[in-house]
Design a protein around this motif. Sequence first.
Motif, PDB file in Angstrom:
ATOM      1  N   ALA A   2       0.844  -1.199   0.000  1.00 52.20           N
ATOM      2  CA  ALA A   2       0.000   0.000   0.000  1.00 52.20           C
ATOM      3  C   ALA A   2       0.878   1.247   0.000  1.00 52.20           C
ATOM      4  CB  ALA A   2      -0.926  -0.015   1.216  1.00 52.20           C
ATOM      5  N   VAL A   3       1.971   1.219   0.796  1.00 53.03           N
ATOM      6  CA  VAL A   3       2.886   2.378   0.850  1.00 53.03           C
ATOM      7  C   VAL A   3       3.494   2.600  -0.532  1.00 53.03           C
ATOM      8  CG1 VAL A   3       5.042   3.263   1.833  1.00 53.03           C
ATOM      9  CG2 VAL A   3       3.387   2.097   3.312  1.00 53.03           C
ATOM     10  N   ARG A   4       3.972   1.500  -1.142  1.00 49.74           N
ATOM     11  CA  ARG A   4       4.590   1.616  -2.479  1.00 49.74           C
ATOM     12  C   ARG A   4       3.611   2.200  -3.496  1.00 49.74           C
ATOM     13  NH1 ARG A   4       7.094  -3.053  -1.710  1.00 49.74           N
ATOM     14  NH2 ARG A   4       5.432  -4.291  -2.657  1.00 49.74           N
ATOM     15  N   ARG A   5       2.390   1.650  -3.496  1.00 51.22           N
ATOM     16  CA  ARG A   5       1.420   2.111  -4.502  1.00 51.22           C
ATOM     17  C   ARG A   5       1.039   3.579  -4.267  1.00 51.22           C
ATOM     18  NH1 ARG A   5      -2.857  -2.875  -4.481  1.00 51.22           N
ATOM     19  NH2 ARG A   5      -1.491  -4.516  -5.207  1.00 51.22           N
ATOM     20  N   ASN A   6       0.970   3.993  -2.996  1.00 49.93           N
ATOM     21  CA  ASN A   6       0.579   5.376  -2.712  1.00 49.93           C
ATOM     22  C   ASN A   6       1.708   6.360  -3.005  1.00 49.93           C
ATOM     23  OD1 ASN A   6      -2.248   5.642  -1.690  1.00 49.93           O
ATOM     24  ND2 ASN A   6      -1.526   3.924  -0.449  1.00 49.93           N
ATOM     25  N   GLU A   7       2.954   5.873  -2.948  1.00 49.20           N
ATOM     26  CA  GLU A   7       4.073   6.754  -3.312  1.00 49.20           C
ATOM     27  C   GLU A   7       4.010   7.085  -4.803  1.00 49.20           C
ATOM     28  OE1 GLU A   7       7.526   4.819  -1.810  1.00 49.20           O
ATOM     29  OE2 GLU A   7       7.291   5.791   0.140  1.00 49.20           O
ATOM     30  N   THR A  44       0.246   6.609   8.857  1.00 51.98           N
ATOM     31  CA  THR A  44      -1.170   6.890   8.594  1.00 51.98           C
ATOM     32  C   THR A  44      -1.824   5.699   7.896  1.00 51.98           C
ATOM     33  OG1 THR A  44      -0.524   9.178   8.282  1.00 51.98           O
ATOM     34  CG2 THR A  44      -2.745   8.575   7.576  1.00 51.98           C
ATOM     35  N   LEU A  45      -1.098   5.152   6.928  1.00 58.63           N
ATOM     36  CA  LEU A  45      -1.673   4.000   6.215  1.00 58.63           C
ATOM     37  C   LEU A  45      -1.891   2.817   7.144  1.00 58.63           C
ATOM     38  CD1 LEU A  45      -0.060   3.699   2.681  1.00 58.63           C
ATOM     39  CD2 LEU A  45      -2.480   3.524   3.259  1.00 58.63           C
ATOM     40  N   ARG A  46      -0.894   2.599   8.047  1.00 65.08           N
ATOM     41  CA  ARG A  46      -1.034   1.471   8.980  1.00 65.08           C
ATOM     42  C   ARG A  46      -2.318   1.660   9.800  1.00 65.08           C
ATOM     43  NH1 ARG A  46       3.483   1.509  11.893  1.00 65.08           N
ATOM     44  NH2 ARG A  46       4.520  -0.217  10.841  1.00 65.08           N
ATOM     45  N   LEU A  54      -5.183  12.498   2.864  1.00 59.22           N
ATOM     46  CA  LEU A  54      -4.904  11.973   4.209  1.00 59.22           C
ATOM     47  C   LEU A  54      -3.499  11.392   4.327  1.00 59.22           C
ATOM     48  CD1 LEU A  54      -8.275  10.239   5.144  1.00 59.22           C
ATOM     49  CD2 LEU A  54      -7.401  12.434   5.926  1.00 59.22           C
ATOM     50  N   LEU A  55      -2.754  11.346   3.198  1.00 60.24           N
ATOM     51  CA  LEU A  55      -1.456  10.671   3.239  1.00 60.24           C
ATOM     52  C   LEU A  55      -0.285  11.613   2.959  1.00 60.24           C
ATOM     53  CD1 LEU A  55      -2.485   7.403   1.357  1.00 60.24           C
ATOM     54  CD2 LEU A  55      -2.206   7.726   3.808  1.00 60.24           C
ATOM     55  N   GLN A  56      -0.518  12.900   3.165  1.00 58.97           N
ATOM     56  CA  GLN A  56       0.542  13.862   2.875  1.00 58.97           C
ATOM     57  C   GLN A  56       1.655  13.808   3.931  1.00 58.97           C
ATOM     58  OE1 GLN A  56       0.551  15.625  -0.045  1.00 58.97           O
ATOM     59  NE2 GLN A  56      -1.197  14.275  -0.380  1.00 58.97           N
ATOM     60  N   VAL A  57       1.259  13.600   5.198  1.00 60.93           N
ATOM     61  CA  VAL A  57       2.218  13.617   6.295  1.00 60.93           C
ATOM     62  C   VAL A  57       2.339  12.208   6.866  1.00 60.93           C
ATOM     63  CG1 VAL A  57       2.711  14.628   8.566  1.00 60.93           C
ATOM     64  CG2 VAL A  57       1.493  15.972   6.834  1.00 60.93           C
ATOM     65  N   ASN A  58       3.585  11.771   7.061  1.00 60.49           N
ATOM     66  CA  ASN A  58       3.822  10.481   7.699  1.00 60.49           C
ATOM     67  C   ASN A  58       2.995   9.349   7.081  1.00 60.49           C
ATOM     68  OD1 ASN A  58       5.082   8.906   9.453  1.00 60.49           O
ATOM     69  ND2 ASN A  58       4.183   9.773  11.323  1.00 60.49           N
TER      70      ASN A  58
END
Length: 520
Positions: free
Chosen positions: A108-113, A128-130, A120-124
């Motif tokens: 999920a982190v990779r795909r959102n990068e 946040t995803l976790r 909601l994913l601009q900071v940390n």
Amino acid sequence: MSMGLVVIVGPPGSGKTTVGRALAEALGAAFRDADADIVATAGKPIADIFVDDGEEHFRALEREAVRRAVAEHDGVLALGGGAVLAADTRKLLADVPVVHLRVDLAEAVRRNEIDKGRPLLQVNPRATLRRLLEERLPLYREVADIEVDTTGRDVADLTAEIAAKLGVRTVVVGDAEAPYPVLIGRGTVERLPEFLGKAARVAVLHTESTALLAERVGSLLPEGVEATLMELPDAEDGKTVAVAEQCWDALGAEGFTRTDLVVGVGGGAVTDLAGFVAACWLRGVAVVHVPTSLLGAVDAAVGGKTGVNTAAGKNLVGAFHPPRAVLVDLDNFATLPRRDLAAGLAEVVKAGFIADPVILDLVERDPEAALDAADPVVAELVERAIAVKAEVVASDLKEGGLRAILNYGHTFAHAIEKLEKYRWRHGDAVAVGMVYAAHLNALTGRVDLVDRTKAVLESLGLPVAYEAGRWDDLLQAMLIDKKNTGATQRFVLLDALAAPVVVDDVTAEQQREAYERLVG
Ligand SMILES: NC(=O)c1ccc[n+]([C@@H]2O[C@H](COP(=O)([O-])OP(=O)(O)OC[C@H]3O[C@@H](n4cnc5c(N)ncnc54)[C@H](O)[C@@H]3O)[C@@H](O)[C@H]2O)c1
Ligand SMILES: O=C(O)C(=O)C[C@@H](O)[C@H](O)[C@H](O)COP(=O)(O)O
């Protein structure tokens, strides 16, 4: 052709838009994205709505966008990751097929990068995803009928899996403490590996008529899980304490433990026996049912009643032992003899009289279609009858009250079965039992459904009469019906169509008169 609505939910980065588009294409359907609707309504990107108007305003726009899309759309609809936070939205999705796309944190982190710009994913983003994944998982699961893990998967492969699973409808049965799924569709037997738990051994109980399918079930088990096939005598001959004891001996010889599994592959007689064997072995091991008769699918395998017949009567020895899952594979009915299909329809018709008259309309409109296992109406009848049973069982798992309505027609039916030494088909006996109950309805001043009952059953080739001169024996058998309390007989009757009642004031004269009116 209209395909109806399919909704995709999942966390950011689970691939809702990509998979949703591919799925729509595979199904030949239209794709709609609720987030795109919000952008169109607001006239600005979602990130700007968050910055200018705040999350609360965005959620309000989202609720409205989802409500409108669910009402309007025919095809695949992807929802934003947080749409399920709204209780109204979750309620809206209760009757819609919903696919939950899972993804693990790293992916999920990779795909959102790659796909930046989510407010909601601009900071940390990792933390946040976790949090989002953890918090929202139960909500996705609450609304979803199908869950697919997208981590490391190819879109085409995922799409094919979802398309196959969409042919399957899941009805949840049991009460809030112990719900279990009943999967209805084609090819559902292939889903068995999902319900193995920690089993290292699986006992597959079957009859000669279902031996091939039992072998198929054995072959579905992953490496390290051992199958033991046990062939039972056919029909009611297999529903005895002696047969159950032979099964327990075999389980003992194989060293079956509490984490092992029993699978019943067959008609109602097999699933009743398999459930009973599982209920008693080590005081209860899990059972999964693969009903192969229509009657088994709509009734016997669903609801958790298990048991055997004894000299004292039908099903008088048994236990409530809900299955872990029921796999209703409509393809299995292809080899079922027409007379057995008709017998199963007797229980379907019962569900029509006690709760869902649309069932009666469907059968009356085209009885031949109802008798054709390949006709789509059979799938609808199966779903409707299971829905009736599921609703009753959910509110009264162990027949403390309401559940007795499922016994409509059964008081007289079980008496016939006992008199006939269990040589009659259960469904045939239930057909005659419903005519008897219809006479009692009329005789006790309730509703007169005698002609309708006889007509619908006769159109399916089911019996509607019983032989004369057997009243004393029938009454004797009815006196030990499980619904009775002490010396008081209890009957399930209908005040009106779909308005069942349990009564204890049917007089001896009325009972006898109903029999006199019934005899052929
Ligand atoms: N537990 C419950 O809640 C519940 C509910 C309803 C009925 N029941 C019980 O279920 C039993 C009746 O079930 P049934 O009508 O399925 O009878 P059954 O199990 O005797 O099956 C009927 C016949 O169809 C054959 N058969 C089954 N599937 C087949 C297939 N796919 N192809 C070819 N042949 C196939 C069987 O071998 C048998 O000869 C009765 O014992 C009844 O008491 C239990
Ligand atoms: O599930 C129930 O409850 C029923 O009564 C369903 C009946 O159709 C079925 O025949 C069941 O086996 C009868 O149960 P019993 O308790 O009367 O043996």
